[in-house]
Motif scaffolding. Structure first.
Motif, PDB file in Angstrom:
ATOM      1  N   UNK A  28       2.205   8.593 -11.410  1.00 43.41           N
ATOM      2  CA  UNK A  28       1.282   7.914 -12.326  1.00 43.41           C
ATOM      3  C   UNK A  28       0.153   8.838 -12.738  1.00 43.41           C
ATOM      4  N   UNK A  29      -0.334   9.614 -11.810  1.00 45.00           N
ATOM      5  CA  UNK A  29      -1.394  10.543 -12.174  1.00 45.00           C
ATOM      6  C   UNK A  29      -0.862  11.640 -13.086  1.00 45.00           C
ATOM      7  N   UNK A  52       3.874   1.503  -1.095  1.00 41.69           N
ATOM      8  CA  UNK A  52       4.516   1.684  -2.395  1.00 41.69           C
ATOM      9  C   UNK A  52       3.537   2.240  -3.433  1.00 41.69           C
ATOM     10  N   UNK A  53       2.337   1.710  -3.387  1.00 40.06           N
ATOM     11  CA  UNK A  53       1.342   2.184  -4.355  1.00 40.06           C
ATOM     12  C   UNK A  53       1.093   3.659  -4.144  1.00 40.06           C
ATOM     13  N   UNK A  54       0.927   4.039  -2.884  1.00 47.78           N
ATOM     14  CA  UNK A  54       0.658   5.451  -2.607  1.00 47.78           C
ATOM     15  C   UNK A  54       1.808   6.332  -3.076  1.00 47.78           C
ATOM     16  N   UNK A  63       0.819  -1.192   0.000  1.00 41.53           N
ATOM     17  CA  UNK A  63       0.000   0.000   0.000  1.00 41.53           C
ATOM     18  C   UNK A  63       0.860   1.252   0.000  1.00 41.53           C
ATOM     19  N   UNK A  97      -2.363   3.762 -18.388  1.00 43.25           N
ATOM     20  CA  UNK A  97      -1.613   2.496 -18.299  1.00 43.25           C
ATOM     21  C   UNK A  97      -2.370   1.392 -19.015  1.00 43.25           C
ATOM     22  N   UNK A 148       2.220  -0.960 -10.378  1.00 38.32           N
ATOM     23  CA  UNK A 148       2.191  -0.340  -9.064  1.00 38.32           C
ATOM     24  C   UNK A 148       3.584  -0.115  -8.501  1.00 38.32           C
ATOM     25  N   UNK A 195       3.735   5.671  -5.566  1.00 39.00           N
ATOM     26  CA  UNK A 195       3.798   5.712  -7.033  1.00 39.00           C
ATOM     27  C   UNK A 195       2.707   6.597  -7.632  1.00 39.00           C
ATOM     28  N   UNK A 196       1.697   6.885  -6.807  1.00 41.45           N
ATOM     29  CA  UNK A 196       0.510   7.521  -7.388  1.00 41.45           C
ATOM     30  C   UNK A 196       0.783   8.877  -8.042  1.00 41.45           C
TER      31      UNK A 196
END
Lengths: 426, 462, 295
Positions: free
Chosen positions: A18-19, A10-12, A8, B357, C155, A14-15
């Motif tokens: 990515x956005x 890591x995902x946060x 979680x 993506x 991710x 990366x956000x």
């Protein structure tokens, strides 16, 4: 395997990037669409701004005396005398009277160059339409030369283009302007005359008629043949290698460069079948061969979209396969076929390259009267004018493009309208 | 034109025959007790007689028209004295054209040998005779056909079957036109190319680095030989196409993706047709724009950066061509992107992928074959595009990869070689056909592969 | 099982009062039968909880005021005749409904106390936490390896190729697919058989270690043997994951789930431990359905 909580985190992390990528991608898409739409806009605006002035022409008002003796005509019905008469002398005299200070030969030539060298013809027309003017004097608006026209229009826009005029000429024009004897009028010649060497006299009627005759031939040939082929392939042909070969052929022909069809026309129609060059019949023939695949493909799609249930219902009622096709499938597929054909015709109307190969680029001043008169077509006319060095041709070319685009838009809109009006959805 | 009148006459005759045939069958039915006694409907009897009237006569007419010119020219040649007779095929066509033109009055009669003038007169007489005989023969055939067809009619006669099978044959012939077109194209380019390759070896043509097709009229002129190395043309074509692709592929692809994946439905309904407008604009208009607006504009821009941009640069032609191809790529890409099943997108989105993506990693790879095929078709179109380059790029065959310079392309050369006043079989004109052959082969290969890929792609997701 | 179930009567009154309090008069009136969910909707150990949720497609209402908890590390099965809205509800649990135009969700869905439809919630993060397996296997047009590595890659869950390899192997093992594909990881995922493809999709889903896995009729496109494998797999997975499965196959629900929710025409009729639903259903509609009187 990584723990959910660690994931979680890591995902946060990366956000953000990515956005950002998402946004950038979206912007790229918007930019691409905008760019495409901008191209449409720029193209149309450029053509319109360049071409709109061609619908008006510069005229000079002169005091014309239709002097019987100068012309040497007693009777206006005497064709021979009309032919022999020196009509140009009418406006030349008028010009000399207007500017009496001009004496020298070279100066005179410059003076005469103010008006179009087709002015004499216009005066003849004028006199013939109103015979009582013979031996009378009237103030008549005479078509100006293209250099004057270009200068006057550019002057009105505030950026005078004087490169093609001498100082003396400029002075004369200024004098005329001061006297309000020079003005822009609607350029009726542009729509009612054929081609000319002189930019101020050109018209697109010849090219429009040429296009019309050419398209009639194209339509007469490609529409029935295309629909028949589509019906055969969709309804009757067995699925074998032979049919497949035909299909592959059709699909390929639809993607063959149009210039190749010009080579075909040259080698087969002209050199082998001895069809005369430059005529709408030949042009129509070549364009028909070119549009045929498109029409076949769209017609097949139209037939395919007729649901099989209708076919089955009709067969169930005891109709023969031919009757089913003729009475049910073809009428139902007709809107699609018509739409496809209109679009095919529009493409044929805008096509230039193959017609260059078969001699439709000749200079033809007369308006063609039939399928076997030498003719040119609108896009080729545009090509020819675009190639001409005179500056005045730029606006004429753009105006011709506007006319061509108007035809194309009408055709496409009518195709859309037809589809909307007649289309059924199953 | 008398043959067109003949066609109209035949049309009228067959309409008449239709009504006569129908009347006849109705009369027959009347005798044997009402329309129900007929095996086929009266209309079919009408069609049957009409077909018998028109078809054989039409056949005769077409055969006559194809043979007419050849036979008449042969006959005319017989009246010529020995020393004027042509020795090889090219002079035969020349002489034939000369006589033809004299007869038509296109060529001035002054200064022509009296024998030739006599031959022209003779030709006119033969023509006249041929036309009248043709009219007579065709009319006779039509009449005979009519009476033959009419004699078949009876109450038991099954007129429907023959009529329907003739209809089928007609439909079949229409479908076969496509094959004949391809055949015609192949024959026309191959024959002339073979002639060309007699004087210029294939190897020199395909790999030669020098292109100057100016064959001199007199032998002592400079550069009288003319060289036909097509490599500069190929390079020029590729250069312009490459510029075009650099514009159209990203823009076309991105707009297709945006409109298919992101845009609101209302945006899509307006933006898509608006983009397609670009596809409907005639190429001559693009050419005009490239030559008169973009070319000079790029030149001015180049000057402000101290770059020398040719006013007929490959860049201007390429950019405009790229704009022209945008809708082509975007609509093909749109087709394949929307054909990718929604389930794939769902699968990716459900994994937590963002929209972009999903598009990049799932939708595009899935649509890739279709997209590549679309690009191939676009390349084939760019290579074959004529008017833009004819109007906006130069004639000089520069072997360069600099898009700011002026280059010439295959299509430009075909047009220039064939629009001048040239006799038909000088190597100059024949070279145009050899270039046409190259163009046809390359585009054919691209098209065949692309269409095959698209077909397979469609089958995969259907 | 660490769940303590609230007594049926309590829940009954609970939902009823909530229903009335929600004030949604039209829904209530639309209800021909007295619409009250019977059974134990709530559980103390809820991973996700659905409260008074209605889902609309444009003007059409697909779910009427449903309330149910999804218990942690358990399997909940949603059954009911087709078109009863069970898939719709499932898709609203990871907001896959967002992709459908005109779809609106009313009410509250929360996971670990966090509102799924609050504007602050990040959909990407949510979907990483709530994985989904679809009705038809939908492997990406990539290699088997890349299919499983897809989630970790986007991710950014791994730092090295080695780590990624590990995740892929682990996920494939847990999906029971490793032994079958270990030698052909680089071959396209679309080349596998239907059952293998579905297990690949499950492996793909668990590669990002979600907390909840949603399964939308995962076996409906498979043959009985492949179905049995998947069912086994679900049972194994339930030790580590919270699973919600939609199925039209009652036997399947009976075999794999701990609790069962029965839907009828968009209404949640009954929620009870699976055993109870299939042996002595509380609601007569449930009974009619499981005895095969309609469906």
């Amino acid at each position: 395997m990584s723990k959910p909580s660690r994931n979680l985190e890591r995902i946060q992390r990366s956000l953000v990037s990515r956005y950002r990528a998402e946004k950038a991608f979206r912007l790229c898409g918007i930019a691409a669409v905008t760019l495409g739409l901008l191209a449409v806009l720029v193209l149309f605006a450029d053509i319109f701004l360049k071409g709109k002035s061609a619908f008006s022409a510069t005229y000079i008002q002169l005091e014309i005396n239709y002097d019987q003796e100068v012309l040497g005509i007693d009777d206006l019905s005497d064709e021979g005398a009309l032919m022999l008469a020196d009509w140009d002398r009418l406006h030349k005299t008028a010009l000399r009277q207007e500017f009496p200070q001009v004496r020298k030969r070279s100066e005179r030539r410059e003076l005469y160059a103010l008006v179009s060298n087709g002015a004499g013809y216009d005066l003849k027309e004028r006199l013939l339409s109103e015979p009582e003017l013979l031996d009378q004097t009237e103030k008549f608006w005479i078509l100006a030369d293209d250099d004057i026209d270009t200068y006057y229009k550019s002057l009105l826009k505030g950026r005078a283009y004087t490169a093609r005029l001498s100082l003396a000429q400029l002075e004369r024009v200024k004098q005329l302007i001061d006297q309000d004897r020079i003005e822009l009028q609607f350029n009726a010649n542009f729509l009612s005359r054929g081609d000319s060497r002189e930019p101020e006299q050109v018209g697109i009627k010849g090219a429009m008629f040429g296009s019309f005759f050419t398209l009639v031939i194209t339509l007469l040939l490609s529409f029935p043949i295309g629909i028949a082929a589509a019906i055969y392939l969709e309804e009757f042909a067995e699925k074998n290698r032979w049919t497949e070969f035909i299909e592959v052929n059709i699909n390929n022909l639809a993607a063959v460069p149009s210039i190749i069809f010009g080579l075909l026309g040259l080698a087969i129609f002209i050199n082998f079948f001895n069809v005369p060059r430059s005529i709408p019949f030949l042009g129509g023939l070549v364009l028909a061969v070119m549009t045929l695949p498109t029409i076949i493909i769209t017609s097949r799609a139209a037939i395919k979209s007729v649901p099989p249930s209708i076919r089955e219902a009709a067969l169930g009622l005891g109709a023969s396969p031919n009757q089913v096709v003729l009475h049910y499938v073809v009428p139902l597929a007709m809107p699609g076929m018509l739409t496809g054909s209109i679009i095919g015709m529009a493409r044929a109307l805008g096509e230039t390259a193959p017609l260059l190969m078969i001699g439709m680029v000749a200079f033809i001043a007369d308006v063609p009267g039939g399928f076997t008169d030498p003719a040119t077509v609108l896009p080729v006319q545009i090509f020819l004018w675009a190639d001409s060095p005179e500056r005045a041709f730029i606006e004429k070319t753009s105006a011709a493009i506007m006319v061509l685009l108007a035809f194309l838009i009408t055709m496409n809109l009518s195709a859309v309208w037809l589809r909307k009006k007649l289309e059924r959805r199953w | 034109m008398q043959s067109s009148e003949m066609f109209l006459l035949l049309l009228g005759a067959s309409v008449l025959a239709f009504f006569l045939g129908r009347r006849r069958s109705e009369a027959l039915a009347h005798i044997s007790g009402g329309l129900n006694s007929l095996h086929s409907l009266p209309n079919y009897h009408g069609y049957f007689t009409a077909i018998w009237t028109a078809l054989p006569a039409l056949l005769v007419l077409i055969i006559w028209m194809t043979l007419e010119n050849y036979v008449i020219i042969r006959l005319t040649f017989e009246s010529l004295p020995e020393h004027l007779l042509p020795t090889d095929t090219s002079s035969t066509t020349l002489l034939a054209n000369k006589i033809n033109n004299l007869a038509l009055g296109v060529l001035p009669r002054d200064g022509q040998p009296t024998e030739i003038l006599a031959a022209a007169k003779q030709l006119l007489r033969y023509n006249e005779f041929s036309r009248w005989t043709m009219a007579a023969v065709v009319s006779c055939t039509a009449l005979m056909g009519f009476s033959w067809g009419r004699s078949y009619l009876s109450t038991e006669f099954r007129a429907r079957q023959p009529v329907e099978s003739v209809a089928q044959y007609v439909l079949f012939c229409c479908a076969v036109v496509a094959i004949f077109t391809t055949l015609g194209i192949l024959l026309s380019v191959i024959f002339e190319s073979l002639q060309f390759f007699k004087s210029v070896p294939v190897f020199d043509f395909v790999f030669g680095l020098e292109w100057s097709p100016q064959t001199a009229i007199r032998d002592d002129q400079v550069g009288s030989s003319g060289s036909f190395g097509a490599v500069p043309l190929f390079v020029g074509t590729l250069l312009v196409s490459a510029v075009a692709m650099c514009i159209s592929v990203p823009v076309g692809l991105m707009s297709a993706i945006y409109l298919a994946e992101y845009a609101h439905r209302s945006t899509r309904t307006y933006a898509k047709p608006a983009l397609e407008v670009l596809a409907g604009i005639p190429t001559v208009v693009y050419g005009f724009f490239a030559a008169l607006t973009l070319g000079p504009y790029l030149r001015t821009i180049g000057e402000s950066f101290d770059l020398s941009v040719s006013s007929e640069s490959a860049l201007a032609a390429g950019i405009v061509m790229g704009v022209m191809i945008i809708p082509f790529i975007s609509s093909l890409a749109d087709d394949v992107i929307t054909a990718v099943p929604q389930a794939m997108r769902d699968g990716s989105l459900a994994m937590g992928a963002t929209h972009s993506e999903t598009v990049w990693r799932v939708v595009i790879p899935a649509a890739l074959p279709g997209i590549v095929a679309g690009i191939m078709l676009a390349i084939s179109r760019a290579i074959g595009e004529t008017m833009i380059v004819v109007m906006a790029s130069g004639l000089a065959a520069n072997l360069t990869a600099n898009p700011l310079e002026s280059v010439t392309t295959v299509t430009v050369q075909i047009v220039t070689l064939l629009t001048g006043d040239q006799e038909f079989d000088s190597p100059k004109t024949l070279a145009a056909f050899a270039l046409g052959l190259m163009l046809f082969i390359v585009t054919l290969i691209l098209n065949v592969i692309a269409l095959q890929v698209v077909k397979r792609f469609r089958e995969q997701y259907e | 099982m660490s769940t303590t179930v609230v007594s049926a009567a309590e829940t009954d009154s609970n939902t009823r009062s909530q229903h009335l309090m929600s004030g949604d008069q039209t829904n209530f009136l639309n209800d021909i039968q007295d619409h009250v969910t019977v059974g134990t909707c709530f559980s103390e150990n809820a991973k996700m909880s659905i409260k008074n949720v209605s889902v609309f497609y444009g003007n059409k209402q697909a779910i009427f005021d449903a309330s149910v908890d999804i218990t942690e590390n358990q399997v909940i099965a949603m059954i009911g005749p087709s078109g009863c809205g069970k898939s719709t509800l499932l898709r609203s649990l990871n907001r896959m409904n967002d992709t459908i135009e005109g779809c609106r969700v009313k009410g509250h869905i929360s996971m670990d106390g966090q509102d799924l439809y609050s504007p602050k919630l990040d959909v990407v993060e949510l979907r990483a936490r709530v994985g989904m397996v679809f009705q038809k296997p939908n492997p990406f047009p990539k290699s088997i390896y890349d299919n499983v590595a897809y989630g970790p890659k986007i991710h950014g869950l791994t730092d090295s190729r080695y780590e990624l390899d590990e995740i892929v192997e682990e996920s494939l093992r847990r999906a029971g697919l490793w032994d079958e594909v270990r030698d052909r990881l680089q071959q396209p995922g679309t080349g596998l058989s239907g059952g293998q493809q579905q297990r690949l999709c499950i492996a793909r889903a668990i590669a990002v270690s979600p907390e909840v896995i949603l399964m939308d009729e995962p076996c409906s496109a498979l043959d009985p043997i492949a179905t049995a494998r998947i069912e086994e797999l679900i049972e194994e997975l339930s030790q580590n994951f919270t699973i919600a499965i939609v199925t039209h196959n009652m036997q399947q629900a009976a075999r794999v789930s701990h609790r069962t929710a029965y839907f009828h025409l968009g209404k949640l009729i009954e929620v009870n431990p699976t055993e109870q639903v299939f042996t002595m259903p509380e609601h007569n509609l449930t009974e009619s359905y499981i005895t095969g009187r309609f469906g």
